[in-house]
Design a protein around this motif. Structure first.
Motif, PDB file in Angstrom:
ATOM      1  N   ALA A   5       0.844  -1.202   0.000  1.00  0.00           N
ATOM      2  CA  ALA A   5       0.000   0.000   0.000  1.00  0.00           C
ATOM      3  C   ALA A   5       0.875   1.245   0.000  1.00  0.00           C
ATOM      4  CB  ALA A   5      -0.908   0.014   1.220  1.00  0.00           C
ATOM      5  N   PRO A   6       0.322   2.381  -0.430  1.00  0.00           N
ATOM      6  CA  PRO A   6       1.031   3.658  -0.243  1.00  0.00           C
ATOM      7  C   PRO A   6       1.236   3.926   1.245  1.00  0.00           C
ATOM      8  CG  PRO A   6      -0.771   3.914  -1.813  1.00  0.00           C
ATOM      9  CD  PRO A   6      -0.945   2.560  -1.175  1.00  0.00           C
ATOM     10  N   TYR A   9      -1.587   5.202   3.424  1.00  0.00           N
ATOM     11  CA  TYR A   9      -2.804   4.387   3.530  1.00  0.00           C
ATOM     12  C   TYR A   9      -3.261   4.195   4.970  1.00  0.00           C
ATOM     13  CZ  TYR A   9      -5.829   0.269   3.256  1.00  0.00           C
ATOM     14  OH  TYR A   9      -6.874  -0.612   3.391  1.00  0.00           O
ATOM     15  N   ARG A 100     -11.625   1.681  -0.661  1.00  0.00           N
ATOM     16  CA  ARG A 100     -10.414   0.937  -1.004  1.00  0.00           C
ATOM     17  C   ARG A 100     -10.578   0.207  -2.333  1.00  0.00           C
ATOM     18  NH1 ARG A 100     -11.827   1.019   4.101  1.00  0.00           N
ATOM     19  NH2 ARG A 100     -10.287   1.592   5.705  1.00  0.00           N
ATOM     20  N   GLU A 110      -1.930  -5.263  -4.189  1.00  0.00           N
ATOM     21  CA  GLU A 110      -1.770  -3.844  -3.881  1.00  0.00           C
ATOM     22  C   GLU A 110      -3.130  -3.277  -3.495  1.00  0.00           C
ATOM     23  OE1 GLU A 110       2.046  -2.625  -6.675  1.00  0.00           O
ATOM     24  OE2 GLU A 110       0.039  -1.963  -7.274  1.00  0.00           O
ATOM     25  N   GLY A 112      -5.236   0.390  -2.256  1.00  0.00           N
ATOM     26  CA  GLY A 112      -5.155   1.856  -2.258  1.00  0.00           C
ATOM     27  C   GLY A 112      -6.498   2.457  -1.903  1.00  0.00           C
ATOM     28  N   ILE A 124      -4.659  12.053   0.232  1.00  0.00           N
ATOM     29  CA  ILE A 124      -3.746  11.806  -0.882  1.00  0.00           C
ATOM     30  C   ILE A 124      -3.170  13.100  -1.436  1.00  0.00           C
ATOM     31  CG2 ILE A 124      -3.586  10.926  -3.251  1.00  0.00           C
ATOM     32  CD1 ILE A 124      -5.807   8.894  -2.429  1.00  0.00           C
ATOM     33  N   LEU A 131       5.661   9.321  -3.567  1.00  0.00           N
ATOM     34  CA  LEU A 131       4.985   8.082  -3.203  1.00  0.00           C
ATOM     35  C   LEU A 131       5.982   7.036  -2.730  1.00  0.00           C
ATOM     36  CD1 LEU A 131       2.344   6.333  -3.221  1.00  0.00           C
ATOM     37  CD2 LEU A 131       3.071   5.563  -5.479  1.00  0.00           C
ATOM     38  N   LEU A 133       5.781   2.993  -1.369  1.00  0.00           N
ATOM     39  CA  LEU A 133       4.954   1.819  -1.135  1.00  0.00           C
ATOM     40  C   LEU A 133       5.544   1.012   0.014  1.00  0.00           C
ATOM     41  CD1 LEU A 133       4.237   0.659  -4.807  1.00  0.00           C
ATOM     42  CD2 LEU A 133       2.829   2.109  -3.325  1.00  0.00           C
ATOM     43  N   TYR A 240      -1.325   8.901  -8.419  1.00  0.00           N
ATOM     44  CA  TYR A 240      -2.494   8.107  -8.014  1.00  0.00           C
ATOM     45  C   TYR A 240      -3.070   7.346  -9.206  1.00  0.00           C
ATOM     46  CZ  TYR A 240      -7.506   7.256  -7.424  1.00  0.00           C
ATOM     47  OH  TYR A 240      -8.762   6.681  -7.438  1.00  0.00           O
ATOM     48  N   TYR A 243      -0.769   4.563 -10.288  1.00  0.00           N
ATOM     49  CA  TYR A 243      -0.789   3.457  -9.321  1.00  0.00           C
ATOM     50  C   TYR A 243      -2.048   2.617  -9.473  1.00  0.00           C
ATOM     51  CZ  TYR A 243      -0.960   1.031  -4.797  1.00  0.00           C
ATOM     52  OH  TYR A 243      -1.043   0.074  -3.817  1.00  0.00           O
ATOM     53  N   ARG A 244      -3.166   3.285  -9.667  1.00  0.00           N
ATOM     54  CA  ARG A 244      -4.436   2.553  -9.724  1.00  0.00           C
ATOM     55  C   ARG A 244      -4.713   1.941 -11.091  1.00  0.00           C
ATOM     56  NH1 ARG A 244     -10.419   4.233  -7.401  1.00  0.00           N
ATOM     57  NH2 ARG A 244     -11.363   2.216  -7.870  1.00  0.00           N
TER      58      ARG A 244
END
Length: 317
Positions: A5-6, A9, A100, A110, A112, A124, A131, A133, A240, A243-244
């Motif tokens: 996770a970041p 989080y 989430r 992962e 987020g 965020i 960032l 992780l 973001y 990442y997503r």
């Protein structure tokens, strides 16, 4: 298997009745099978209310929203009657998880936070550091990484490095990501992109209003005040989406398209922020958080909308 996770989080918490855009309003709330069995077992007055508030069809169940599209257990103070009566463990999975999201790999998962939640957005977009992780869980199992996973993650690290190169302005960083992905967004003007977004499925009428403002507002010579101060928040926004969205290419094969979609999403939100400044004469972080929340809810949570935008990006090839 590891859970990644970041770093931010673990700082997230729901703001419940302080939320201006409750996730208990306007969203279909599916009930997972295990919780459905549990709900059926509840007796007494609250059990009767539970049964009345659930609709079942075709082996699926969901809560019956009222005429205002509110969950039947969201009370007028903005709190959840189910939590108050049965405790937080009584929530169905979708309610426990939101906002989430998870992306799955052979040797890791992962997790987020989605920008559709205003509390997550504030967390965020207010981050100042790059960032990082972290590993939240590690069961010690020696799961072997998949070659496709490793390739995707290595490529994403390259994109992260471009997005977080603070020696360059954020617009140049975004352009370099597009160049690396071999994609362009310039096949459409911003007015045309606004029109494309207007054709998509929508949740909130105010989203259409924003898009019409984008279509009709001349931003020639307009820039954000104290532009350098906005760079960290805009960087977080771009990272973001990378990442997503990029891991989803493991399912649909849209490696370059997903990267370009991340840039398009970043660029649309930034453009809408400029429109807000042009029309109102002022702009603060809360405005960016709200625009990002609305964009995420309208676009990221509709597979159909994302697919259409990926197709529009692909058209330029």
């Amino acid at each position: 298997m590891k859970l990644i996770a970041p770093e931010y989080y673990t700082k997230f918490h729901c703001i419940a009745d302080k939320c201006r855009h409750s996730c208990c309003v306007g969203w279909e709330i599916a009930i997972d099978p295990d919780k459905l069995v549990y709900y059926r077992s509840i007796e007494g007055e609250f059990g009767a209310r539970l049964q009345k508030g659930i609709a079942e069809a075709d082996d699926a169940a969901q809560f019956i929203l009222d005429e205002e599209e509110r969950c039947p257990f969201l009370n007028r103070t903005g709190l959840c009657d189910m939590i108050m009566a049965l405790g937080e463990d009584a929530l169905c999975q979708i309610c426990r998880d939101h906002p989430r999201f998870r992306n799955f790999y052979a040797d890791r998962t992962e997790i987020g936070l989605g920008l559709c939640c205003e509390a997550a957005g504030e967390l965020i977009l207010s981050q100042q550091e790059k960032l990082t992780l972290i590993t939240l869980e590690d069961d010690g199992a020696a799961d072997l990484p998949d070659i496709a996973d490793e390739s995707l993650l290595a490529w994403r690290e390259e994109l992260f490095a471009l997005a977080q190169d603070r020696d360059k302005p954020i617009e140049l960083r975004a352009a370099e990501i597009l160049q690396t992905a071999g994609r362009t967004l310039s096949q459409h003007s911003w007015a045309e992109w606004a029109e494309i977004y207007l054709e998509l499925e929508r949740l909130e009428p105010s989203w259409a209003d924003r898009l019409l403002e984008l279509k009709e507002t001349d931003l020639t010579g307009i820039s954000l005040p104290d532009a350098m101060a906005w760079e960290p928040a805009l960087e977080q926004l771009l990272v973001y989406f990378l990442y997503r969205q990029t891991p989803l290419a493991l399912d649909d094969g849209e490696y370059e398209g997903r990267a370009a979609f991340a840039v398009l999403s970043f660029a649309m939100i930034r453009r809408l922020l400029l429109v807000h400044f042009a029309l109102h004469g002022s702009v603060v972080l809360a405005d960016l958080i709200e625009i990002a929340r609305q964009y995420s809810a309208e676009i990221e949570y509709s597979d159909e909308n994302v697919e259409i935008l990926l197709y529009r990006i692909q058209e330029a090839l």
